[in-house]
Design a protein around this motif. Structure first.
Motif, PDB file in Angstrom:
ATOM      1  N   TYR A   1      22.074  55.227  12.721  1.00 23.49           N
ATOM      2  CA  TYR A   1      20.768  55.760  13.095  1.00 23.49           C
ATOM      3  C   TYR A   1      20.865  57.277  13.143  1.00 23.49           C
ATOM      4  O   TYR A   1      21.817  57.839  13.708  1.00 23.49           O
TER       5      TYR A   1
ATOM      6  N   VAL B   1      13.716  57.938  15.387  1.00 19.64           N
ATOM      7  CA  VAL B   1      14.918  57.272  14.898  1.00 19.64           C
ATOM      8  C   VAL B   1      14.679  56.755  13.478  1.00 19.64           C
ATOM      9  O   VAL B   1      13.646  56.147  13.199  1.00 19.64           O
TER      10      VAL B   1
ATOM     11  N   ARG C   1      16.762  54.700  10.163  1.00 19.30           N
ATOM     12  CA  ARG C   1      17.929  53.932   9.713  1.00 19.30           C
ATOM     13  C   ARG C   1      18.441  54.530   8.405  1.00 19.30           C
ATOM     14  O   ARG C   1      17.657  54.880   7.527  1.00 19.30           O
TER      15      ARG C   1
ATOM     16  N   PRO D   1      14.117  51.625  14.660  1.00 20.51           N
ATOM     17  CA  PRO D   1      13.573  52.634  13.749  1.00 20.51           C
ATOM     18  C   PRO D   1      12.138  53.010  14.146  1.00 20.51           C
ATOM     19  O   PRO D   1      11.335  52.150  14.491  1.00 20.51           O
TER      20      PRO D   1
END
Length: 395
Positions: free
Chosen positions: A333, A341, A343, A378
């Protein structure tokens, strides 16, 4: 109400009946309910009075996370693999001659032998008699040659005096030549038999280490018997490391390697001497052959693990706590735009006790969440705190 009056110490004692106790229980229940209502109303008034209490902002609700900017550094390429141990050059030793009954076996597995050393002896009593007969024939042929030569010399002396004709001399020359030819045939036949007799013994084709023995005294052996001994030429060993197709492409002849056999605490140094030119279509793997010096712990057929060490490359490095994985593979992350956030899928490189190199997926300039990634999602907004010693986070 029912009372019973009595005098106790000058005071009147009232004893409650069943009806009185029931009314008292109802009073306690009603009183408790009113108290709860009043308590709830008071708490609501304290938290909402006047509408002046400030509401919590989204920034106050966002979790704080520690991030790092890994950059990139020189990483020695390491590839881990497993495979089996074997002799680098394994030599099967069988019957080279006509065979017979084995009378003696002179070596045991684990024994070193020289080139040409006898490993097993085969009975040759019949062949010895044949060899003696052929040697006798050589003597006969040699005597015939001597006699023919002497007769020729006498004829040559007499032809000049006219006692014999020139034709007689020519016949004696032919007789002498035929005797010489018969001697050569007898000698060649005896030499052939001697070579056959020597091939009855099972000999080591090269110097090396005996690995297996599959023959015993009294056994009848022949051309179809098969392998009697297995040898490791020069005692050289190797590990046949099974590598995935992508890893095999990175291995070069001469790369160093460290091999650890199963059950051994020691590791053995070696180097790659051959890289398989083909890939198994079923497993999508190839073999890197790692040469090793002889050691009793390196037993052919055993299982071992290896770490192959090649050239260096510049790659980001992260602690293991930053690496996550799921059914889609490995990922990390990162904190992206607006502190949200994101990925990022990655492919792992060299793994050590301290760090994990990232072969693909990161440039090294990202703000990577160091830990607690398993509790994030995410798109979630966070408050990044840059780890001391790394670059400052932006925005």
């Amino acid at each position: 109400m029912n009372y019973e009056s009595g005098s106790l110490g000058g005071e009147r004692l009232a004893i409650e009946g069943p009806d009185t106790r029931a009314r008292n229980r109802r009073r306690w229940i009603i009183g408790g309910a009113l108290a709860l209502v009043l308590a709830g109303g008071g708490g609501y008034a304290l938290t909402h009075r006047g509408g002046d209490a400030p509401a919590m902002s989204p920034a106050d609700q966002a979790p704080t996370v520690t991030v790092m900017v890994p950059g990139s550094g020189s990483v020695a390429r390491q590839i881990n693999a497993t495979g089996s141990l074997a002799a680098k050059r394994e030599m099967p030793v069988g019957v080279a001659g006509e065979g017979g009954m084995v009378t003696r076996v002179l070596v045991e597995p684990g024994q070193w032998v020289a080139a040409g050393e006898v490993l097993a002896v085969v009975d040759r009593s019949v062949q010895a008699q044949t060899a003696a007969s052929l040697n006798a024939q050589i003597g006969v042929a040699r005597s015939d040659l001597v006699l023919a030569q002497q007769e020729l010399e006498r004829a040559q002396q007499l032809v000049g005096r006219g006692f014999i004709s020139q034709a007689d001399v020519q016949r004696r020359i032919a007789t002498r030549d035929a005797a010489a030819a018969r001697l050569k045939v007898a000698q060649a036949t005896a030499a052939e038999q001697g070579a056959r007799n020597r091939r009855l013994d099972i000999r080591a084709p090269e110097a090396g280490l005996i690995l297996t023995r599959q023959v015993e005294p009294g056994q009848i052996i022949g051309a179809t018997t098969g392998t009697l001994f297995r040898m490791a030429k020069g005692g050289e060993m190797e590990m046949r490391a099974q590598l995935a197709e992508a890893d095999l492409a990175k291995v070069r002849v001469g790369d160093g390697a460290t091999v650890t056999p199963v059950g051994e605490s020691r590791s053995f140094s070696g180097h790659v001497w051959q890289v398989s030119p083909v890939i198994d279509p079923q497993t999508r793997q190839g073999i890197a052959r790692i040469q090793l010096s002889y050691d009793p712990a390196l037993r052919p057929g055993g299982f071992a693990s290896a770490t192959l060490i090649g050239g260096a490359s510049n790659e980001p490095q992260l602690p293991q706590s930053a690496i996550l994985s799921d059914d889609r593979g490995n990922f990390v992350y990162i904190v992206g735009k607006d502190n949200k956030v994101e990925r990022r899928n990655v492919r792992l490189g060299t793994v050590t006790d301290r760090n994990v190199a990232i072969a693909e997926g990161l440039t090294g300039n990202e703000r990577v969440i160091r830990s607690a990634g398993a509790f994030l999602n995410p798109g979630q907004k966070v408050v990044p705190v840059v780890e001391k010693g790394t670059e400052k986070a932006k925005g």
